[in-house]
Design a protein around this motif. Sequence first.
Motif, PDB file in Angstrom:
ATOM      1  N   HIS A  95      16.684  36.994  37.865  1.00  0.00           N
ATOM      2  CA  HIS A  95      16.469  36.877  39.314  1.00  0.00           C
ATOM      3  C   HIS A  95      17.796  36.723  40.055  1.00  0.00           C
ATOM      4  CE1 HIS A  95      12.156  36.955  39.097  1.00  0.00           C
ATOM      5  NE2 HIS A  95      12.147  35.945  38.250  1.00  0.00           N
ATOM      6  N   MET A  96      18.737  35.970  39.484  1.00  0.00           N
ATOM      7  CA  MET A  96      20.057  35.853  40.122  1.00  0.00           C
ATOM      8  C   MET A  96      20.753  37.206  40.151  1.00  0.00           C
ATOM      9  SD  MET A  96      21.831  32.263  39.020  1.00  0.00           S
ATOM     10  CE  MET A  96      21.474  32.312  37.278  1.00  0.00           C
ATOM     11  N   GLN A  97      20.690  37.942  39.042  1.00  0.00           N
ATOM     12  CA  GLN A  97      21.341  39.253  38.984  1.00  0.00           C
ATOM     13  C   GLN A  97      20.687  40.228  39.967  1.00  0.00           C
ATOM     14  OE1 GLN A  97      24.326  38.085  36.741  1.00  0.00           O
ATOM     15  NE2 GLN A  97      24.164  40.157  37.471  1.00  0.00           N
ATOM     16  N   THR A  98      19.387  40.126  40.165  1.00  0.00           N
ATOM     17  CA  THR A  98      18.688  40.973  41.128  1.00  0.00           C
ATOM     18  C   THR A  98      19.178  40.696  42.540  1.00  0.00           C
ATOM     19  OG1 THR A  98      16.728  41.087  39.727  1.00  0.00           O
ATOM     20  CG2 THR A  98      16.414  41.569  42.063  1.00  0.00           C
ATOM     21  N   VAL A  99      19.318  39.422  42.889  1.00  0.00           N
ATOM     22  CA  VAL A  99      19.804  39.061  44.226  1.00  0.00           C
ATOM     23  C   VAL A  99      21.235  39.561  44.412  1.00  0.00           C
ATOM     24  CG1 VAL A  99      20.416  37.119  45.727  1.00  0.00           C
ATOM     25  CG2 VAL A  99      18.243  37.096  44.489  1.00  0.00           C
ATOM     26  N   LEU A 100      22.071  39.382  43.403  1.00  0.00           N
ATOM     27  CA  LEU A 100      23.444  39.880  43.507  1.00  0.00           C
ATOM     28  C   LEU A 100      23.464  41.400  43.662  1.00  0.00           C
ATOM     29  CD1 LEU A 100      25.270  37.682  40.837  1.00  0.00           C
ATOM     30  CD2 LEU A 100      25.579  37.609  43.318  1.00  0.00           C
ATOM     31  N   ALA A 101      22.626  42.093  42.905  1.00  0.00           N
ATOM     32  CA  ALA A 101      22.593  43.555  42.966  1.00  0.00           C
ATOM     33  C   ALA A 101      22.167  44.045  44.344  1.00  0.00           C
ATOM     34  CB  ALA A 101      21.654  44.104  41.896  1.00  0.00           C
ATOM     35  N   ARG A 102      21.268  43.316  44.999  1.00  0.00           N
ATOM     36  CA  ARG A 102      20.860  43.688  46.361  1.00  0.00           C
ATOM     37  C   ARG A 102      22.034  43.696  47.328  1.00  0.00           C
ATOM     38  NH1 ARG A 102      16.171  39.593  47.065  1.00  0.00           N
ATOM     39  NH2 ARG A 102      14.889  40.252  45.327  1.00  0.00           N
ATOM     40  N   HIS A 103      23.069  42.944  46.994  1.00  0.00           N
ATOM     41  CA  HIS A 103      24.238  42.838  47.867  1.00  0.00           C
ATOM     42  C   HIS A 103      25.436  43.598  47.301  1.00  0.00           C
ATOM     43  CE1 HIS A 103      22.321  40.102  50.625  1.00  0.00           C
ATOM     44  NE2 HIS A 103      21.740  39.590  49.565  1.00  0.00           N
ATOM     45  N   GLY A 104      25.185  44.470  46.350  1.00  0.00           N
ATOM     46  CA  GLY A 104      26.241  45.332  45.832  1.00  0.00           C
ATOM     47  C   GLY A 104      27.150  44.688  44.805  1.00  0.00           C
ATOM     48  N   VAL A 105      26.769  43.539  44.273  1.00  0.00           N
ATOM     49  CA  VAL A 105      27.584  42.867  43.260  1.00  0.00           C
ATOM     50  C   VAL A 105      27.064  43.285  41.894  1.00  0.00           C
ATOM     51  CG1 VAL A 105      28.353  40.647  42.348  1.00  0.00           C
ATOM     52  CG2 VAL A 105      27.971  40.916  44.804  1.00  0.00           C
ATOM     53  N   THR A 106      27.925  43.893  41.088  1.00  0.00           N
ATOM     54  CA  THR A 106      27.495  44.381  39.777  1.00  0.00           C
ATOM     55  C   THR A 106      27.992  43.511  38.631  1.00  0.00           C
ATOM     56  OG1 THR A 106      29.414  45.843  39.683  1.00  0.00           O
ATOM     57  CG2 THR A 106      27.368  46.768  40.571  1.00  0.00           C
ATOM     58  N   MET A 107      28.804  42.523  38.910  1.00  0.00           N
ATOM     59  CA  MET A 107      29.336  41.674  37.843  1.00  0.00           C
ATOM     60  C   MET A 107      28.321  40.590  37.464  1.00  0.00           C
ATOM     61  SD  MET A 107      32.104  39.351  39.967  1.00  0.00           S
ATOM     62  CE  MET A 107      32.959  40.729  40.611  1.00  0.00           C
ATOM     63  N   PRO A 108      28.447  40.010  36.269  1.00  0.00           N
ATOM     64  CA  PRO A 108      27.553  38.923  35.871  1.00  0.00           C
ATOM     65  C   PRO A 108      27.715  37.728  36.817  1.00  0.00           C
ATOM     66  CG  PRO A 108      28.825  39.717  33.996  1.00  0.00           C
ATOM     67  CD  PRO A 108      29.380  40.376  35.201  1.00  0.00           C
ATOM     68  N   PHE A 109      26.622  36.951  36.964  1.00  0.00           N
ATOM     69  CA  PHE A 109      26.643  35.830  37.900  1.00  0.00           C
ATOM     70  C   PHE A 109      27.749  34.833  37.583  1.00  0.00           C
ATOM     71  CE2 PHE A 109      24.244  33.984  34.471  1.00  0.00           C
ATOM     72  CZ  PHE A 109      24.557  32.634  34.505  1.00  0.00           C
ATOM     73  N   HIS A 110      28.062  34.622  36.295  1.00  0.00           N
ATOM     74  CA  HIS A 110      29.087  33.632  35.948  1.00  0.00           C
ATOM     75  C   HIS A 110      30.482  34.130  36.315  1.00  0.00           C
ATOM     76  CE1 HIS A 110      29.715  35.952  32.214  1.00  0.00           C
ATOM     77  NE2 HIS A 110      28.397  35.975  32.146  1.00  0.00           N
ATOM     78  N   ALA A 111      30.711  35.449  36.276  1.00  0.00           N
ATOM     79  CA  ALA A 111      31.997  35.999  36.726  1.00  0.00           C
ATOM     80  C   ALA A 111      32.082  35.913  38.252  1.00  0.00           C
ATOM     81  CB  ALA A 111      32.148  37.440  36.265  1.00  0.00           C
ATOM     82  N   TRP A 112      30.970  36.163  38.930  1.00  0.00           N
ATOM     83  CA  TRP A 112      30.917  36.046  40.392  1.00  0.00           C
ATOM     84  C   TRP A 112      31.182  34.599  40.818  1.00  0.00           C
ATOM     85  CZ3 TRP A 112      27.365  33.451  43.546  1.00  0.00           C
ATOM     86  CH2 TRP A 112      27.416  33.776  44.900  1.00  0.00           C
ATOM     87  N   ASN A 113      30.625  33.643  40.060  1.00  0.00           N
ATOM     88  CA  ASN A 113      30.849  32.221  40.328  1.00  0.00           C
ATOM     89  C   ASN A 113      32.336  31.877  40.274  1.00  0.00           C
ATOM     90  OD1 ASN A 113      29.521  29.219  40.105  1.00  0.00           O
ATOM     91  ND2 ASN A 113      31.328  29.354  38.810  1.00  0.00           N
ATOM     92  N   ASP A 114      33.081  32.555  39.388  1.00  0.00           N
ATOM     93  CA  ASP A 114      34.488  32.215  39.143  1.00  0.00           C
ATOM     94  C   ASP A 114      35.480  32.925  40.065  1.00  0.00           C
ATOM     95  OD1 ASP A 114      33.504  30.648  37.127  1.00  0.00           O
ATOM     96  OD2 ASP A 114      34.040  32.021  35.511  1.00  0.00           O
ATOM     97  N   LEU A 115      34.996  33.758  40.994  1.00  0.00           N
ATOM     98  CA  LEU A 115      35.926  34.434  41.897  1.00  0.00           C
ATOM     99  C   LEU A 115      36.754  33.411  42.673  1.00  0.00           C
ATOM    100  CD1 LEU A 115      33.618  37.258  43.295  1.00  0.00           C
ATOM    101  CD2 LEU A 115      35.472  37.490  41.637  1.00  0.00           C
ATOM    102  N   PRO A 116      38.046  33.680  42.887  1.00  0.00           N
ATOM    103  CA  PRO A 116      38.927  32.692  43.511  1.00  0.00           C
ATOM    104  C   PRO A 116      38.512  32.259  44.915  1.00  0.00           C
ATOM    105  CG  PRO A 116      40.171  34.631  42.793  1.00  0.00           C
ATOM    106  CD  PRO A 116      38.741  34.894  42.502  1.00  0.00           C
ATOM    107  N   HIS A 117      37.906  33.136  45.686  1.00  0.00           N
ATOM    108  CA  HIS A 117      37.528  32.795  47.061  1.00  0.00           C
ATOM    109  C   HIS A 117      36.105  32.235  47.167  1.00  0.00           C
ATOM    110  CE1 HIS A 117      35.897  36.802  46.413  1.00  0.00           C
ATOM    111  NE2 HIS A 117      35.007  36.497  47.331  1.00  0.00           N
ATOM    112  N   GLN A 118      35.438  32.066  46.038  1.00  0.00           N
ATOM    113  CA  GLN A 118      34.044  31.638  46.052  1.00  0.00           C
ATOM    114  C   GLN A 118      33.887  30.241  46.639  1.00  0.00           C
ATOM    115  OE1 GLN A 118      31.117  32.786  46.468  1.00  0.00           O
ATOM    116  NE2 GLN A 118      31.331  34.014  44.617  1.00  0.00           N
ATOM    117  N   GLN A 119      32.784  30.016  47.349  1.00  0.00           N
ATOM    118  CA  GLN A 119      32.482  28.716  47.949  1.00  0.00           C
ATOM    119  C   GLN A 119      31.112  28.260  47.490  1.00  0.00           C
ATOM    120  OE1 GLN A 119      32.789  29.135  52.170  1.00  0.00           O
ATOM    121  NE2 GLN A 119      34.923  29.765  52.098  1.00  0.00           N
ATOM    122  N   PHE A 120      30.912  26.939  47.517  1.00  0.00           N
ATOM    123  CA  PHE A 120      29.637  26.385  47.075  1.00  0.00           C
ATOM    124  C   PHE A 120      28.484  26.849  47.967  1.00  0.00           C
ATOM    125  CE2 PHE A 120      26.502  22.839  46.829  1.00  0.00           C
ATOM    126  CZ  PHE A 120      26.024  23.163  45.575  1.00  0.00           C
TER     127      PHE A 120
END
Length: 173
Positions: free
Chosen positions: A129-154
């Motif tokens: 379900h997390m990957q589906t939500v990310l995919a809807r917004h054009g994010v193709t990376m795994p959720f844990h890699a997306w979590n680790d992006l330097p500009h990411q916010q809580f």
Amino acid sequence: MNTDFASDFTSPQQATRTATPPAHRPLAPDGSLTAVPAPPAAPDWPTWGQRMLPALLRNLLVDLGMWHNPQPLPPSGHLAQTIAVLDRYGWCRSLDYSPTGRMCIRGAQNLLEKTGHVTPAARARAVDHMQTVLARHGVTMPFHAWNDLPHQQFSNIRTLLTRAAYTARANGE
């Protein structure tokens, strides 16, 4: 690729105050709307004994009545409880568990699985379900890699988990 969920959805403060839409709320036998259940609380850190005790032995103790495992949650409940864990212990990136006790999404999921609050199958569905939500917004990376992006916010993490929980609930999970 849009990785700023805060601009796409309601603010995190609005998301936590908004009730489930009436169309998704359960009905009582008389046809009236029932109350939306409270989100699950974040569990305490497992004790050293709980961490050292293998799941097989823990399940044997449950069968003997000497141990009580929590009721595993479905994917929607697991995602809501993941938010509660991150609120309680703090969020971090790049590590499952930081030296100060903060966690990333995967670390919070590990804690919940280790303490018996989610089954591996329900956790895998929650990840879908997390990957589906990310995919809807054009994010193709795994959720844990997306979590680790330097500009990411809580706020983005909270929004992802909230949207994934709503998606899971809408799918009956």
